[in-house]
Write a protein that holds these residues in place. Structure first.
Motif, PDB file in Angstrom:
ATOM      1  N   VAL A 282       0.867  -1.176   0.000  1.00  0.00           N
ATOM      2  CA  VAL A 282       0.000   0.000   0.000  1.00  0.00           C
ATOM      3  C   VAL A 282       0.903   1.224   0.000  1.00  0.00           C
ATOM      4  N   LYS A 283       0.668   2.128  -0.964  1.00  0.00           N
ATOM      5  CA  LYS A 283       1.542   3.299  -1.105  1.00  0.00           C
ATOM      6  C   LYS A 283       1.422   4.234   0.096  1.00  0.00           C
ATOM      7  N   GLU A 284       2.506   4.958   0.342  1.00  0.00           N
ATOM      8  CA  GLU A 284       2.559   5.974   1.399  1.00  0.00           C
ATOM      9  C   GLU A 284       1.393   6.967   1.246  1.00  0.00           C
ATOM     10  N   GLY A 285       0.655   7.174   2.321  1.00  0.00           N
ATOM     11  CA  GLY A 285      -0.472   8.114   2.271  1.00  0.00           C
ATOM     12  C   GLY A 285      -1.770   7.490   1.771  1.00  0.00           C
ATOM     13  N   PHE A 286      -1.687   6.238   1.268  1.00  0.00           N
ATOM     14  CA  PHE A 286      -2.872   5.547   0.753  1.00  0.00           C
ATOM     15  C   PHE A 286      -3.373   4.564   1.816  1.00  0.00           C
ATOM     16  N   THR A 287      -4.681   4.275   1.796  1.00  0.00           N
ATOM     17  CA  THR A 287      -5.187   3.145   2.580  1.00  0.00           C
ATOM     18  C   THR A 287      -5.934   2.223   1.630  1.00  0.00           C
ATOM     19  N   SER A 288      -6.139   0.984   2.068  1.00  0.00           N
ATOM     20  CA  SER A 288      -6.851   0.002   1.254  1.00  0.00           C
ATOM     21  C   SER A 288      -8.087  -0.466   2.002  1.00  0.00           C
ATOM     22  N   SER A 289      -9.106  -0.858   1.252  1.00  0.00           N
ATOM     23  CA  SER A 289     -10.264  -1.480   1.893  1.00  0.00           C
ATOM     24  C   SER A 289     -10.161  -3.005   1.795  1.00  0.00           C
ATOM     25  N   TRP A 290      -9.051  -3.500   1.227  1.00  0.00           N
ATOM     26  CA  TRP A 290      -8.737  -4.934   1.203  1.00  0.00           C
ATOM     27  C   TRP A 290      -9.883  -5.777   0.673  1.00  0.00           C
ATOM     28  N   ALA A 291     -10.350  -5.421  -0.519  1.00  0.00           N
ATOM     29  CA  ALA A 291     -11.334  -6.267  -1.199  1.00  0.00           C
ATOM     30  C   ALA A 291     -10.735  -7.662  -1.381  1.00  0.00           C
ATOM     31  N   GLN A 292      -9.431  -7.714  -1.628  1.00  0.00           N
ATOM     32  CA  GLN A 292      -8.712  -8.993  -1.723  1.00  0.00           C
ATOM     33  C   GLN A 292      -7.367  -8.837  -1.047  1.00  0.00           C
ATOM     34  N   TYR A 293      -6.853  -9.952  -0.505  1.00  0.00           N
ATOM     35  CA  TYR A 293      -5.462  -9.987  -0.074  1.00  0.00           C
ATOM     36  C   TYR A 293      -4.736 -10.881  -1.072  1.00  0.00           C
ATOM     37  N   THR A 294      -4.032 -10.240  -2.004  1.00  0.00           N
ATOM     38  CA  THR A 294      -3.471 -10.959  -3.143  1.00  0.00           C
ATOM     39  C   THR A 294      -1.957 -10.957  -3.087  1.00  0.00           C
ATOM     40  N   VAL A 295      -1.372 -12.147  -2.994  1.00  0.00           N
ATOM     41  CA  VAL A 295       0.084 -12.271  -2.967  1.00  0.00           C
ATOM     42  C   VAL A 295       0.565 -12.775  -4.324  1.00  0.00           C
ATOM     43  N   GLN A 296       1.872 -12.620  -4.578  1.00  0.00           N
ATOM     44  CA  GLN A 296       2.469 -13.197  -5.787  1.00  0.00           C
ATOM     45  C   GLN A 296       3.367 -14.353  -5.371  1.00  0.00           C
ATOM     46  N   LEU A 297       3.118 -15.513  -5.975  1.00  0.00           N
ATOM     47  CA  LEU A 297       3.942 -16.694  -5.708  1.00  0.00           C
ATOM     48  C   LEU A 297       5.266 -16.544  -6.450  1.00  0.00           C
ATOM     49  N   PRO A 298       6.294 -17.269  -6.000  1.00  0.00           N
ATOM     50  CA  PRO A 298       7.555 -17.215  -6.739  1.00  0.00           C
ATOM     51  C   PRO A 298       7.334 -17.711  -8.166  1.00  0.00           C
TER      52      PRO A 298
END
Ligand SMILES: *Cc1c(COP(=O)(O)O)cnc(C)c1O
Length: 379
Positions: A282-298
């Motif tokens: 999440v960028k500095e100064g931004f907030t998220s409402s976390w519609a998804q928690y999405t990670v990137q696999l290797p």
């Protein structure tokens, strides 16, 4: 385990929701009841814009915005390549060419440098007239509106914020759905603020557009008479039951859900930090409402196998999104399908969305992290 636990949410919010539903049943104004107006006022105030017009779903909300701007054949609308289908489908349905643009690998949102390149290329080629940008707040984080706004002003394009996943998020205190010339959201049950069916809303500070959207959403009616039709429109309304349900859910959203889901995101960050994953930023100064928690696999990890392992342990996961927009069959052979999209192509291979909602417990987060660690070691 549920991916998004709407049953648990209902158990907790049941008294307020049931009371609101019963009120609608008792007064029987199922379409355009007083709750709809009341909700629109609350939503506009929450978002910080002058006008909110509710409608049938988030897809119609996008369509209503494009119709008000008279986006049509020969126009170009710039859309991220990594998003839900509606963002590209709506301009195409109006006859315009969605021009897909690659995204930022860290935020998953439209890349402003690539956006400007795409606008210049489109101008130079001269086949379509650039008219609008649809920026999507993917997975709950706002797009980079400081830069996107500047680009839209430079090229005189309308800015449409697709906030279907972003309701509640903010940039330096300014709320989602207020960043565009028009903003839209969806109340699909699994969105950050969801109803119990389909629903959507359009937000703007522009009075004339708000009036026209109200008309377009009800068969192009005049301001005073439903049977006096000024233009061709749609039938797209949020029904009174959904408005009443949303009112109870908005209370919880404001009181605790948004902060609780941010808390869950922090717990995920802590629990997953040692794993070989790229975590959402999440960028500095931004907030998220976390519609998804999405990670990137290797790169090279076997995502199907990891999902299967997690499923065996009662952990549902999803792949948002497995196909870049430009590779969707619906756009095959169109100008929309051409271009370079290395980031989206890679993301579509590596992303994995984990269970995420405000009612998750720290134990659940730790359990998911542990099972994911084991699945990664095996894959
Ligand atoms: C869900 C979604 C939509 C469409 O909303 P509906 O209410 O399902 O029509 C549009 N854009 C994005 C980014 C979405 O996630």
């Amino acid at each position: 385990m549920e991916f998004r636990d709407l049953k648990k949410q209902y158990e907790i919010l049941k008294p307020g929701i049931d009371r609101n539903i019963e009120e609608v049943l008792a007064c029987a104004r199922f379409i355009s009841g007083p709750q709809v107006k009341e909700l629109e006022q609350r939503l506009a105030e929450y978002v910080g814009v002058k006008y909110c017009v509710t409608c049938g779903n988030g897809t119609d909300a996008l369509t209503l915005a494009l119709k008000v701007w008279e986006i049509e054949a020969g126009d170009a609308v710039f859309v991220p390549d990594f998003t839900f289908f509606s963002s590209g489908e709506c301009p195409a349905c109006e006859g315009a060419a969605p021009i897909f643009v690659d995204v930022d690998p860290h935020t998953y949102n439209i890349d402003p440098d690539r956006l400007e390149e795409a606008i210049r290329t489109t101008q130079k080629e001269g086949k379509y007239t650039p008219r609008a940008v649809i920026a999507v707040d993917l997975f709950g984080q706002p797009a980079d509106y400081d830069r996107i706004r500047e680009i839209c002003e430079r090229y005189q394009l309308y800015l449409l914020e697709d906030g279907a996943q972003g309701f509640g998020e903010s940039i330096r205190g300014k709320k989602a759905c207020s960043f565009g010339d028009i903003g839209t959201t969806s109340f699909f049950p699994a969105k950050p603020l969801g109803c119990y069916g389909d629903g959507g809303a359009v937000f703007t500070d522009h009075e004339e557009w708000a009036d026209r959207i109200r008309s377009l959403a009800v068969h192009g009616k005049s301001k005073t008479n439903k049977y006096d039709n000024l233009r061709l429109g749609m039938n797209s309304r949020l029904d009174t039951l959904q408005a009443a349900i949303l009112m109870a859910k908005l209370d919880a959203f404001e009181q605790n859900e948004l902060s609780d889901v941010n808390h869950v995101a922090e717990e995920y960050r802590e629990a997953l930090k040692e794993l070989p994953l790229i975590l959402p930023e999440v960028k500095e100064g931004f907030t998220s409402s976390w519609a998804q928690y999405t990670v990137q696999l290797p790169k090279g990890a076997d995502r199907d196998l990891i999902q299967a392992e997690l499923r065996k342990n009662d952990i549902p996961t999803m792949v948002y999104y497995m196909k870049p927009m430009h590779l969707q069959k619906a756009f095959e052979g169109t100008d929309s399908a051409t271009g370079d999209f290395p980031v989206t192509e890679q993301l579509s291979q590596t992303v994995l969305s984990l269970p995420m909602h405000p009612y998750m417990t720290p134990e659940q987060v730790r359990y998911i992290a542990e099972k994911l660690r084991m699945a990664l070691a095996e894959s």
